[in-house]
Scaffold this active site. Structure first.
Site, short mmCIF file in Angstrom:
data_model
loop_
_atom_site.label_atom_id
_atom_site.label_comp_id
_atom_site.label_asym_id
_atom_site.label_seq_id
_atom_site.Cartn_x
_atom_site.Cartn_y
_atom_site.Cartn_z
N SER A 1 -2.03 -0.17 18.04
CA SER A 1 -2.35 -0.54 16.66
C SER A 1 -1.64 0.43 15.73
O SER A 1 -2.10 1.54 15.51
CB SER A 1 -3.87 -0.46 16.48
OG SER A 1 -4.19 -0.38 15.11
N LYS B 1 0.87 -1.18 0.00
CA LYS B 1 0.00 0.00 0.00
C LYS B 1 0.89 1.22 0.00
O LYS B 1 1.79 1.33 0.83
CB LYS B 1 -0.91 0.03 1.22
CG LYS B 1 -1.85 1.25 1.20
CD LYS B 1 -2.90 1.22 2.30
CE LYS B 1 -2.32 1.59 3.64
NZ LYS B 1 -3.34 1.86 4.66
N ARG C 1 -10.01 -0.93 7.95
CA ARG C 1 -9.12 -1.87 8.65
C ARG C 1 -8.58 -1.24 9.94
O ARG C 1 -8.28 -1.95 10.90
CB ARG C 1 -8.03 -2.40 7.72
CG ARG C 1 -7.03 -1.41 7.15
CD ARG C 1 -5.92 -1.12 8.13
NE ARG C 1 -4.72 -0.67 7.49
CZ ARG C 1 -3.81 0.09 8.08
NH1 ARG C 1 -3.99 0.55 9.30
NH2 ARG C 1 -2.70 0.42 7.45
N LYS D 1 5.39 10.83 17.48
CA LYS D 1 3.99 10.90 17.86
C LYS D 1 3.76 10.19 19.20
O LYS D 1 4.38 9.18 19.49
CB LYS D 1 3.10 10.29 16.77
CG LYS D 1 3.01 11.17 15.51
CD LYS D 1 1.86 10.76 14.63
CE LYS D 1 1.78 11.61 13.36
NZ LYS D 1 0.76 11.11 12.44
N GLY E 1 -3.18 6.41 16.75
CA GLY E 1 -2.63 7.56 16.01
C GLY E 1 -1.16 7.49 15.66
O GLY E 1 -0.74 7.96 14.61
N ALA E 2 -0.33 6.91 16.55
CA ALA E 2 1.12 7.02 16.34
C ALA E 2 1.58 6.10 15.20
O ALA E 2 1.42 4.89 15.28
CB ALA E 2 1.86 6.67 17.62
N GLN F 1 -11.20 9.30 11.36
CA GLN F 1 -11.14 7.90 11.81
C GLN F 1 -12.17 7.58 12.89
O GLN F 1 -12.55 6.42 13.09
CB GLN F 1 -9.70 7.62 12.31
CG GLN F 1 -9.42 6.22 12.81
CD GLN F 1 -9.83 5.10 11.86
OE1 GLN F 1 -10.30 4.06 12.29
NE2 GLN F 1 -9.67 5.30 10.57
#
Lengths: 351, 351
Positions: free
Chosen positions: A322, A70, A113, A255, A249-250, A141
C-alpha cells in the site's frame, strides 16, 4: 465568485468513521480498476535531504466527478517550532467544470485512508479466521492500522506491537492503545449503536509488546509494517505459511520494510503498479533483480471486483504493498465534503 | 490549528499594479538564474482533448521562503454554464515550515504576471526607442500585454492589433481599449500620483486594427503574440531587422505562433529552457530540426542580471519565449499576501 468550503482537521475528525473510510477506499481502488480513475504523475521535492521534503499527489476520479491533489510537506525540525512535522492539504475540484469544491486539512484524512488500506489488505488477502495481528512500528499510523484491521477482521484476539528501536516504546504504546482505540470507536461511531457495540467489543483484546520479532513473526497471521525503515525488519524464513503482510511505510526511493526474497515466495498485490515499483516496497526487490514487475499479480481493485483471485489457498503467503495513492485522499475528502455540505460544517469562502 | 488567508479575485485586482508585478516577475526570473528558485515538473491532464484540461505548475523560491503551486483548469463549455472557462487557484506555503500561507484566486494573477513577462521581454530585448507595438491576438490577455509594454517602454506611440479570425473583432477591441487601459491605470495606480499621471499619458496613443498582417509586421518594432494558434501567424520574411518578438501563447505541445525559421535568424531567450523546448514556442522548431536547444542564448534572468548580453545590435531580431512558469505566479501571489497581511484583506481560515 466561486464558493468553496474550507475544512479544518477537527472537522475531518468529527466526520470520518473507519467503516465508511474502508468502503470509500475500496471504491477508490475499484474505480481505478474500472478505468474510472486516473493517477497523475507524482511531484516530489527535497528541501533538505533527510530534513524536509514535500510531495504533490494528484488524480481524477471520473466515477465521482472530482479531481484534485494532496500536498504533504514534512519538516523534521518543526517540533522545535511547535508545529506539526507533517502538514497536508487536499484540494478537491469538480471535474465537470473545474470549479473548486473544497480545501481540507490532509492529516487526519491521510491517517484514516492509510489505516483503511491496511484493513482492506487483510479483508481481501488474509485468512478469514486470522486471530493474531503483528504491527511493526508503534508510531502515529499504528492505531489507525489496528482499528481498521479490527473492523475488517472479526476474529482477531491478539495484537502484538513491535518497535525496532525501543521495546519500552512498544510497551508504553500497548499500555494505552486500548483506551485510545475505544475513544476512537466512541467518537467515530456515536449514534450508530450496533456498530458502536460491536467495535467496542472487538477492541477488548490482548495488546502485547514484542520482545523477539523473529518468534512473534513465526506466530502472526497478519503482519502490517508501518515504519520508515530502510533495512528489512522481517526476514523471509520467519514468516509462516498462510501469513498475510501489508506494507505501508515505503513511499520514497530507498525505503524497505521486509526481506526482498519474500516477494519471490508470495502472492503479491499493490495499490498502483507504477508507484509500488518506483517508490514502494517493490522498488528494492526489483532493483536487486530478485523479482520483476510481473511478479505483481494485480492491483488490489481487481481483487475487490472479483476479477482476480486474492488468496488461493490457506498456505499461501500474501503481500499487499500500500504505497498510498491520491485517489484514496480525494475520495475520502469528497466524503467529508458531502457530509459537510449537508450539515453546514466548515467555512464557505469565495475565490 | 494552522491559519492561512483566502484571497478572492476582486482582492487580487485591488492589490496588484502592473509596475510592481513587472518588478516581481523580474525578481522571479533572477532568483531562478541565481539558483534560488526551482521549478518542479509540470502535471498536465486532458479531461477531454480540445474541450477540457488542467495543469499543475509548482516550484520553490528559496530566496523568498515560499513554495507552492498553481492549478489551472480550462473547460471550454463552461460559458454555457455561466462559469469562467479558466479557473485558477494558487497555493502558497512557507518553505521553512511547510505551513500554508494562502490560497488565492489565480485568474487575475495569471493575467498580470503574463502581461508583465511581455513587458519584461520588451524592456530587456527591444530597441529602447521602439515606437510601434503589434499585438497578435485580441483576447483576454491583450490588454495586459499592452499595459505592461507601455509601462516598460516609454516611446511607444502606436499599437496595432491583429485578430487572425476576424478584422471586426480587432476593430471592436481598438474602439474601447484606450478606456479599458485608462481604467486599469486609474484603479492600479490610485494614490501614486506621479505614476498615475505618467501612465495615463502613455495610454493616450493610437490603437489601430490590422487589415494586412504582412504589411504591419514589416513596420512593427515590437511584436507580441498572445494566441492559441497551431499554425504560424508571422512569417520570417516579413520581420524587419531590429524587431523584438515575445511569444506568449504556446503552453502545450502542438502550439505555434511564429515561423520556425525565425529562430534560426534571431537571438533567442526563454523563461525556462525545458518548458520552452517541451511545450513552448521552441517545441516545433526543435522537433522539425530547424534549430536545437542550444540556439537558446540564455534564460531571461541571466539578461536581467547582466550576466548575458540581451540585444547586441540595433539590427538584430530578438525573441523571448514566455511559456509562463510557476515562479511568476508564486512570487506575485506572495506580493498579494504581503499586502493583504498588512491591510487585513482576504479571509483568514484555519486548517
Amino acid at each position: 465568485m466561486l464558493p468553496f468550503r474550507v475544512i479544518n482537521q477537527k472537522t475531518t475528525e468529527q466526520i470520518l468513521d473507519m467503516a465508511r473510510v474502508i468502503e470509500t477506499v475500496e471504491q477508490a481502488y475499484t474505480l481505478k480498476a474500472q478505468k474510472e480513475a486516473t493517477l497523475f504523475p507524482m511531484v516530489f521535492y527535497e528541501f533538505e535531504p533527510g530534513k524536509a521534503d514535500m510531495d504533490i499527489k494528484s488524480g481524477h476520479l471520473t466515477g465521482a466527478n472530482i479531481f484534485g491533489l494532496k500536498l504533504v510537506s514534512w519538516f523534521g525540525e518543526n517540533t522545535e517550532k511547535n508545529l506539526p512535522q507533517l502538514i497536508g492539504m487536499v484540494m478537491v475540484l469538480d471535474s465537470r467544470t473545474g470549479a473548486p469544491r473544497g480545501i481540507l486539512s490532509g492529516e487526519h484524512i491521510t491517517c484514516m485512508r492509510t489505516g483503511a488500506a491496511g484493513g482492506i489488505g487483510a479483508k481481501y488477502l488474509a485468512r478469514p479466521e486470522s486471530e493474531h495481528l503483528l504491527i511493526v512500528g508503534s508510531g502515529h499510523q499504528a492505531p489507525f492500522q489496528i482499528l481498521a484491521t479490527l473492523i475488517a477482521m472479526k476474529h482477531v484476539k491478539k495484537v502484538s506491537v513491535y518497535n525496532a528501536r525501543s521495546y519500552e516504546r512498544a510497551a508504553a504504546f500497548c499500555e494505552n492503545i486500548q483506551s485510545r482505540l475505544l475513544n476512537m470507536v466512541v467518537s467515530q461511531f456515536k449514534g450508530q449503536d450496533d456498530l458502536l457495540g460491536e467495535y467496542t467489543k472487538r477492541c477488548q483484546i490482548e495488546f502485547v509488546p514484542v520482545e523477539n520479532i523473529e518468534q512473534t513473526t513465526r506466530e502472526a497471521d497478519i503482519i502490517i509494517t508501518a515504519t520508515s525503515a530502510r533495512q528489512p525488519l522481517i526476514q523471509k524464513e520467519w514468516v509462516k505459511p498462510g501469513t498475510h503482510i501489508t506494507c505501508v511505510g515505503a513511499d520514497m526511493e530507498g525505503k524497505q520494510e521486509i526481506d526482498e526474497h519474500l516477494f519471490a515466495a508470495a502472492r503479491v498485490f499493490v495499490d498502483d503498479v507504477r508507484q509500488s515499483v518506483n517508490v514502494g516496497e517493490m522498488e528494492i526487490p526489483v532493483k536487486k533483480g530478485v523479482v520483476t514487475k510481473e511478479t505483481i499479480i494485480a492491483e488490489i481493485g481487481e481483487v475487490i471486483l472479483g476479477r482476480t483471485a486474492g488468496r488461493t489457498s490457506p498456505e499461501e503467503i500474501t503481500i499487499f504493498d500500500s504505497t498510498g495513492i491520491a485517489l484514496q485522499d480525494l475520495l475520502t475528502a469528497n466524503l467529508v465534503l458531502e457530509v459537510a455540505e449537508k450539515t453546514g460544517a466548515g467555512t464557505v469562502v469565495e475565490l
